[in-house]
Design a protein around this motif. Structure first.
Motif, PDB file in Angstrom:
ATOM      1  N   VAL A  57       0.817  -1.213   0.000  1.00  0.00           N
ATOM      2  CA  VAL A  57       0.000   0.000   0.000  1.00  0.00           C
ATOM      3  C   VAL A  57       0.856   1.272   0.000  1.00  0.00           C
ATOM      4  CG1 VAL A  57      -1.805   1.240   1.250  1.00  0.00           C
ATOM      5  CG2 VAL A  57      -1.784  -1.235   1.259  1.00  0.00           C
ATOM      6  N   ILE A  58       1.894   1.303   0.823  1.00  0.00           N
ATOM      7  CA  ILE A  58       2.761   2.484   0.933  1.00  0.00           C
ATOM      8  C   ILE A  58       4.225   2.047   0.877  1.00  0.00           C
ATOM      9  CG2 ILE A  58       1.090   3.865   2.248  1.00  0.00           C
ATOM     10  CD1 ILE A  58       2.631   3.153   4.789  1.00  0.00           C
ATOM     11  N   PRO A  59       5.116   2.937   0.452  1.00  0.00           N
ATOM     12  CA  PRO A  59       6.539   2.567   0.442  1.00  0.00           C
ATOM     13  C   PRO A  59       7.101   2.512   1.860  1.00  0.00           C
ATOM     14  CG  PRO A  59       6.257   4.838  -0.277  1.00  0.00           C
ATOM     15  CD  PRO A  59       4.883   4.253  -0.111  1.00  0.00           C
ATOM     16  N   VAL A  60       8.009   1.569   2.077  1.00  0.00           N
ATOM     17  CA  VAL A  60       8.610   1.378   3.398  1.00  0.00           C
ATOM     18  C   VAL A  60      10.107   1.646   3.298  1.00  0.00           C
ATOM     19  CG1 VAL A  60       9.064  -0.296   5.235  1.00  0.00           C
ATOM     20  CG2 VAL A  60       6.861  -0.293   4.076  1.00  0.00           C
ATOM     21  N   ASP A  61      10.634   2.409   4.245  1.00  0.00           N
ATOM     22  CA  ASP A  61      12.069   2.710   4.271  1.00  0.00           C
ATOM     23  C   ASP A  61      12.849   1.709   5.102  1.00  0.00           C
ATOM     24  OD1 ASP A  61      12.178   5.291   2.769  1.00  0.00           O
ATOM     25  OD2 ASP A  61      10.760   5.875   4.323  1.00  0.00           O
ATOM     26  N   VAL A  62      12.298   1.307   6.255  1.00  0.00           N
ATOM     27  CA  VAL A  62      13.007   0.398   7.161  1.00  0.00           C
ATOM     28  C   VAL A  62      12.021  -0.641   7.687  1.00  0.00           C
ATOM     29  CG1 VAL A  62      14.215   0.226   9.373  1.00  0.00           C
ATOM     30  CG2 VAL A  62      14.698   2.134   7.859  1.00  0.00           C
ATOM     31  N   TYR A  63      12.463  -1.901   7.668  1.00  0.00           N
ATOM     32  CA  TYR A  63      11.696  -2.999   8.257  1.00  0.00           C
ATOM     33  C   TYR A  63      12.364  -3.385   9.571  1.00  0.00           C
ATOM     34  CZ  TYR A  63       9.673  -3.551   3.611  1.00  0.00           C
ATOM     35  OH  TYR A  63       9.024  -3.337   2.422  1.00  0.00           O
ATOM     36  N   VAL A  64      11.580  -3.410  10.646  1.00  0.00           N
ATOM     37  CA  VAL A  64      12.101  -3.806  11.961  1.00  0.00           C
ATOM     38  C   VAL A  64      11.570  -5.204  12.259  1.00  0.00           C
ATOM     39  CG1 VAL A  64      12.118  -3.280  14.420  1.00  0.00           C
ATOM     40  CG2 VAL A  64      12.192  -1.421  12.761  1.00  0.00           C
ATOM     41  N   PRO A  65      12.454  -6.195  12.410  1.00  0.00           N
ATOM     42  CA  PRO A  65      11.999  -7.564  12.652  1.00  0.00           C
ATOM     43  C   PRO A  65      11.570  -7.782  14.091  1.00  0.00           C
ATOM     44  CG  PRO A  65      14.378  -7.504  12.648  1.00  0.00           C
ATOM     45  CD  PRO A  65      13.913  -6.108  12.318  1.00  0.00           C
ATOM     46  N   GLY A  66      10.838  -8.865  14.294  1.00  0.00           N
ATOM     47  CA  GLY A  66      10.437  -9.253  15.640  1.00  0.00           C
ATOM     48  C   GLY A  66       8.941  -9.445  15.742  1.00  0.00           C
ATOM     49  N   CYS A  67       8.555 -10.218  16.737  1.00  0.00           N
ATOM     50  CA  CYS A  67       7.141 -10.455  16.982  1.00  0.00           C
ATOM     51  C   CYS A  67       6.918 -10.572  18.494  1.00  0.00           C
ATOM     52  CB  CYS A  67       6.669 -11.721  16.270  1.00  0.00           C
ATOM     53  SG  CYS A  67       4.895 -11.993  16.446  1.00  0.00           S
ATOM     54  N   PRO A  68       6.701  -9.478  19.163  1.00  0.00           N
ATOM     55  CA  PRO A  68       6.862  -8.099  18.719  1.00  0.00           C
ATOM     56  C   PRO A  68       8.323  -7.685  18.780  1.00  0.00           C
ATOM     57  CG  PRO A  68       6.137  -8.109  20.994  1.00  0.00           C
ATOM     58  CD  PRO A  68       6.199  -9.549  20.546  1.00  0.00           C
ATOM     59  N   PRO A  69       8.682  -6.622  18.072  1.00  0.00           N
ATOM     60  CA  PRO A  69      10.073  -6.167  18.132  1.00  0.00           C
ATOM     61  C   PRO A  69      10.379  -5.535  19.485  1.00  0.00           C
ATOM     62  CG  PRO A  69       8.770  -4.630  16.864  1.00  0.00           C
ATOM     63  CD  PRO A  69       7.873  -5.790  17.191  1.00  0.00           C
ATOM     64  N   ARG A  70      11.560  -5.769  19.979  1.00  0.00           N
ATOM     65  CA  ARG A  70      11.986  -5.157  21.241  1.00  0.00           C
ATOM     66  C   ARG A  70      12.165  -3.645  21.047  1.00  0.00           C
ATOM     67  NH1 ARG A  70      11.884  -6.099  25.779  1.00  0.00           N
ATOM     68  NH2 ARG A  70      13.947  -5.360  26.274  1.00  0.00           N
ATOM     69  N   PRO A  71      12.054  -2.856  22.100  1.00  0.00           N
ATOM     70  CA  PRO A  71      12.281  -1.419  21.976  1.00  0.00           C
ATOM     71  C   PRO A  71      13.648  -1.078  21.379  1.00  0.00           C
ATOM     72  CG  PRO A  71      11.228  -1.879  24.064  1.00  0.00           C
ATOM     73  CD  PRO A  71      11.557  -3.214  23.446  1.00  0.00           C
ATOM     74  N   GLU A  72      14.657  -1.896  21.680  1.00  0.00           N
ATOM     75  CA  GLU A  72      15.982  -1.644  21.103  1.00  0.00           C
ATOM     76  C   GLU A  72      15.942  -1.762  19.584  1.00  0.00           C
ATOM     77  OE1 GLU A  72      15.356  -3.956  23.458  1.00  0.00           O
ATOM     78  OE2 GLU A  72      16.823  -3.840  25.055  1.00  0.00           O
ATOM     79  N   ALA A  73      15.143  -2.690  19.061  1.00  0.00           N
ATOM     80  CA  ALA A  73      15.032  -2.856  17.615  1.00  0.00           C
ATOM     81  C   ALA A  73      14.334  -1.659  16.978  1.00  0.00           C
ATOM     82  CB  ALA A  73      14.284  -4.146  17.289  1.00  0.00           C
ATOM     83  N   ILE A  74      13.323  -1.122  17.648  1.00  0.00           N
ATOM     84  CA  ILE A  74      12.638   0.067  17.132  1.00  0.00           C
ATOM     85  C   ILE A  74      13.595   1.257  17.136  1.00  0.00           C
ATOM     86  CG2 ILE A  74      10.731   1.673  17.518  1.00  0.00           C
ATOM     87  CD1 ILE A  74       9.149  -0.734  18.655  1.00  0.00           C
ATOM     88  N   LEU A  75      14.378   1.398  18.196  1.00  0.00           N
ATOM     89  CA  LEU A  75      15.385   2.464  18.229  1.00  0.00           C
ATOM     90  C   LEU A  75      16.406   2.287  17.118  1.00  0.00           C
ATOM     91  CD1 LEU A  75      16.033   2.882  22.062  1.00  0.00           C
ATOM     92  CD2 LEU A  75      14.790   4.426  20.537  1.00  0.00           C
ATOM     93  N   ASN A  76      16.787   1.056  16.843  1.00  0.00           N
ATOM     94  CA  ASN A  76      17.712   0.786  15.748  1.00  0.00           C
ATOM     95  C   ASN A  76      17.100   1.193  14.412  1.00  0.00           C
ATOM     96  OD1 ASN A  76      20.194  -0.224  14.661  1.00  0.00           O
ATOM     97  ND2 ASN A  76      19.041  -2.013  13.972  1.00  0.00           N
ATOM     98  N   GLY A  77      15.806   0.941  14.239  1.00  0.00           N
ATOM     99  CA  GLY A  77      15.118   1.366  13.025  1.00  0.00           C
ATOM    100  C   GLY A  77      15.134   2.875  12.865  1.00  0.00           C
ATOM    101  N   ILE A  78      14.945   3.596  13.960  1.00  0.00           N
ATOM    102  CA  ILE A  78      15.003   5.056  13.912  1.00  0.00           C
ATOM    103  C   ILE A  78      16.409   5.520  13.563  1.00  0.00           C
ATOM    104  CG2 ILE A  78      14.856   7.135  15.356  1.00  0.00           C
ATOM    105  CD1 ILE A  78      12.446   5.748  16.740  1.00  0.00           C
ATOM    106  N   MET A  79      17.411   4.851  14.113  1.00  0.00           N
ATOM    107  CA  MET A  79      18.791   5.202  13.770  1.00  0.00           C
ATOM    108  C   MET A  79      19.086   4.917  12.292  1.00  0.00           C
ATOM    109  SD  MET A  79      20.631   3.991  17.338  1.00  0.00           S
ATOM    110  CE  MET A  79      22.047   3.407  16.523  1.00  0.00           C
ATOM    111  N   MET A  80      18.480   3.884  11.735  1.00  0.00           N
ATOM    112  CA  MET A  80      18.650   3.602  10.312  1.00  0.00           C
ATOM    113  C   MET A  80      18.013   4.694   9.454  1.00  0.00           C
ATOM    114  SD  MET A  80      18.080  -0.518  10.325  1.00  0.00           S
ATOM    115  CE  MET A  80      18.435  -0.791   8.608  1.00  0.00           C
ATOM    116  N   ILE A  81      16.867   5.207   9.880  1.00  0.00           N
ATOM    117  CA  ILE A  81      16.238   6.337   9.181  1.00  0.00           C
ATOM    118  C   ILE A  81      17.153   7.551   9.245  1.00  0.00           C
ATOM    119  CG2 ILE A  81      14.327   8.003   9.295  1.00  0.00           C
ATOM    120  CD1 ILE A  81      13.396   5.433   8.060  1.00  0.00           C
ATOM    121  N   GLN A  82      17.736   7.818  10.415  1.00  0.00           N
ATOM    122  CA  GLN A  82      18.655   8.948  10.553  1.00  0.00           C
ATOM    123  C   GLN A  82      19.855   8.800   9.618  1.00  0.00           C
ATOM    124  OE1 GLN A  82      19.285   8.759  14.830  1.00  0.00           O
ATOM    125  NE2 GLN A  82      17.958  10.547  15.125  1.00  0.00           N
ATOM    126  N   LYS A  83      20.376   7.597   9.503  1.00  0.00           N
ATOM    127  CA  LYS A  83      21.502   7.344   8.603  1.00  0.00           C
ATOM    128  C   LYS A  83      21.085   7.573   7.154  1.00  0.00           C
ATOM    129  CE  LYS A  83      25.747   5.960   8.630  1.00  0.00           C
ATOM    130  NZ  LYS A  83      26.772   6.923   9.013  1.00  0.00           N
TER     131      LYS A  83
END
Length: 161
Positions: free
Chosen positions: A122-148
């Protein structure tokens, strides 16, 4: 008398694109689109234990016109897909999208007629964060990937100009 002596070391020179990118990467305004357990993990990311504000993304907005980072957190069914697309379209440019968790990334274990098998349909995705559910550290890593990614886009603009 040279420029350095005249100004006394109070001047910093840089490229405009890099300065704008620095501001963008350190002031992300996330819009959480939470539908399941991944949203609970994002709440943990905003808490004082993990402290998303260290990454300049603590100003969580609940209006698409005030946000530049869409966090899709959880299962999206086909009935919600047009709503998600409208929210994405209402966001101002530049904008980025994180698909957090297995359900947002690939439908998770819900392989049936009602669940969207990944929001990238439906929409373009920049970063995929794995996990079910993803740990908060993984979400922070995704944000850092967006910053990069923002930083790299500025460097690419600098090479073109």
């Amino acid at each position: 008398m040279g420029l350095k002596e005249l100004l006394g070391g109070t001047v910093v020179t840089t490229k405009l694109a890099e300065m704008v990118a620095w501001g963008r990467k350190n002031s992300l305004w996330p819009l959480p689109y939470g539908t399941a357990c991944c949203a609970i993990e994002f709440m943990g990311t905003v808490s004082s234990v993990f402290d998303i504000s260290r990454f300049g993304a603590e100003l969580v907005r609940f209006s698409p016109r005030q946000a530049d980072l869409l966090l899709v957190l959880g299962t999206i069914n086909y009935k919600q897909a047009p709503i998600l697309k409208r929210i994405y379209e209402q966001m101002c440019e530049p904008k980025w999208v994180i698909a957090a968790g297995a359900c947002a990334s690939s439908g998770g274990f819900y392989n049936n007629y009602a669940v969207l098998q990944g929001i990238d349909e439906v929409i373009p995705v920049d970063v995929y964060v794995p996990g079910c559910p993803p740990r908060p550290e993984a979400i922070l890593n995704g944000i850092m990937m967006i910053q990069k990614k923002i930083e790299n886009q500025a460097k690419e603009m600098g090479r073109v100009a």
